[in-house]
Enzyme design. Structure first.
Site, mmCIF file in Angstrom:
data_model
loop_
_atom_site.group_PDB
_atom_site.id
_atom_site.type_symbol
_atom_site.label_atom_id
_atom_site.label_comp_id
_atom_site.label_asym_id
_atom_site.label_seq_id
_atom_site.Cartn_x
_atom_site.Cartn_y
_atom_site.Cartn_z
ATOM 1 N N SER A 12 -83.070 -28.475 66.181
ATOM 2 C CA SER A 12 -82.126 -27.798 66.898
ATOM 3 C C SER A 12 -80.636 -27.708 66.066
ATOM 4 O O SER A 12 -80.740 -27.149 65.054
ATOM 5 C CB SER A 12 -81.546 -28.786 68.051
ATOM 6 O OG SER A 12 -80.646 -28.409 68.938
ATOM 7 N N ASP A 53 -87.571 -21.722 75.227
ATOM 8 C CA ASP A 53 -86.126 -22.035 74.538
ATOM 9 C C ASP A 53 -85.238 -21.153 74.595
ATOM 10 O O ASP A 53 -85.720 -19.803 74.118
ATOM 11 C CB ASP A 53 -86.383 -22.766 73.288
ATOM 12 C CG ASP A 53 -85.183 -23.117 72.466
ATOM 13 O OD1 ASP A 53 -84.357 -23.394 73.058
ATOM 14 O OD2 ASP A 53 -85.475 -23.827 71.270
ATOM 15 N N HIS A 104 -86.987 -26.683 74.774
ATOM 16 C CA HIS A 104 -86.067 -27.282 73.406
ATOM 17 C C HIS A 104 -86.275 -28.851 73.643
ATOM 18 O O HIS A 104 -86.460 -29.236 74.417
ATOM 19 C CB HIS A 104 -84.715 -26.725 73.713
ATOM 20 C CG HIS A 104 -83.944 -26.911 72.568
ATOM 21 N ND1 HIS A 104 -83.777 -25.956 71.604
ATOM 22 C CD2 HIS A 104 -83.091 -28.024 72.469
ATOM 23 C CE1 HIS A 104 -82.975 -26.552 70.681
ATOM 24 N NE2 HIS A 104 -82.374 -27.769 71.237
#
EC number: 3.1.1.-
Length: 323
Positions: free
Chosen positions: A165, A262, A292
């Site tokens: 991320s 995502d 995600h």
């Protein structure tokens, strides 16, 4: 995008991902949506304890590294007495959440699967620290260990960066910073990137995906960005919008992993297509049925473990003497 027009991703998830979404930790209070940032950080740490349990046992060592911004805590995970390479890990959390404990299992598994020492960097969080502090802290940590490798039984001739991320952005940005500023901390043999954001302000996936289930609505993404950047001009910086950097030359080999549902998946797709178009070494892999942050859930999701092993294999294949 009107919410009703978004893809109903919760009906399309894999069985494993659905089980995680529906899992209720006993005694865990609800997310403090209206709490201050410190309250949210403490909740995130509490919520991640379950997902970090039952991790591989290995030698660990904590070290405070002096940087221009003060000391930064690092944690070394050593699966064996000697290491053929060193892998630096940057945790995710939208630049505002997370620490070495919230991503402990991920780093332990990476160390086990690569057989290399993994160094987690507890960079300063936003909004207290703003761009480019986390990158400069990472570079300072790399410089320190390159100069003190013998003290820590490290092999820094070959190094890599990894992150998930926001940590994926920091991993790639730090490698590009080293290249662009002509700072040598070792030969960067690979960068492992799990569902990162790399600078897009809008995309098809950001319109179609994202909701309360992943904390990645358009409002959420704007909040993370505003917390991290100093001003609007930083949005175009080549170490924030990485597509404004030179991706046509000397980019270390990149393993680019994405989650199917995502909102940030288009960042990964564009990064892969850009690198591929300019013959920069890279590999792209999308993990179907996932949201995600799925990398955290290897206690319940075999695909999360698969994604870690895929990254580890990519890294090992680029060592001078692969395992």
């Amino acid at each position: 995008m009107k919410p009703e027009n978004k893809i109903p991703v919760l009906t399309r998830l894999s069985d494993e991902m659905t089980a995680v979404v529906n899992f209720q930790q006993p005694g865990l209070p609800p997310w403090p949506a209206d709490g201050d940032i410190e309250t949210q950080r403490q909740y995130y740490l509490l919520e991640r304890r379950f997902w970090n349990a039952d991790a591989p046992s290995m030698t660990t060592r904590t070290c405070a590294v002096s940087t221009p911004y003060g000391d930064v805590t690092t944690r070394l995970y050593s699966p064996q007495p000697t290491s053929q390479a060193t892998l630096y890990y940057l945790h995710g959390g939208g630049f505002i959440l997370g620490n070495l404990d919230t991503h402990d299992r991920i780093m332990r598994l990476l160390a086990r699967y690569t057989g290399c020492t993994v160094i987690g960097i507890d960079y300063s969080l936003s909004p207290q620290a703003r761009y480019p502090q986390a990158i400069e802290e990472t570079v300072a940590v790399c410089s320190y260990f390159s100069q003190h490798a013998d003290e820590y039984s490290l092999n820094v001739e070959e190094i890599g960066f990894a992150g998930d991320s926001a940590g994926a952005m920091l991993a790639l940005a730090s490698a590009l910073w080293l290249r662009d500023k002509h700072i040598r901390c070792g030969n960067v043999i690979a960068i492992l990137l799990w569902y990162g954001l790399y600078g897009l302000q809008d995309s098809v996936s950001r319109r179609l995906f994202g909701g309360a289930w992943d904390g990645l609505t358009r409002e959420d993404l704007d909040m993370y960005e505003k917390a991290y950047l100093r001003n609007d001009e930083d949005r175009e910086s080549p170490w924030y919008c990485l597509f404004n950097n030179d991706l046509t030359r000397d980019v270390p080999p990149c393993f680019i992993a994405s989650a199917e549902f995502d909102p940030l998946i288009d960042d990964s797709r564009l990064l892969h297509q850009t690198l591929q178009a300019h013959q920069q070494p890279c590999e792209y892999k999308m993990y179907p049925g996932t949201l995600h942050a799925f990398l955290h859930y290897s206690r319940m999701m075999t695909i999360a473990d698969d994604a870690l092993q895929d990254g580890a294999r990519f890294f090992m294949a680029r060592m001078k003497t692969p395992r």
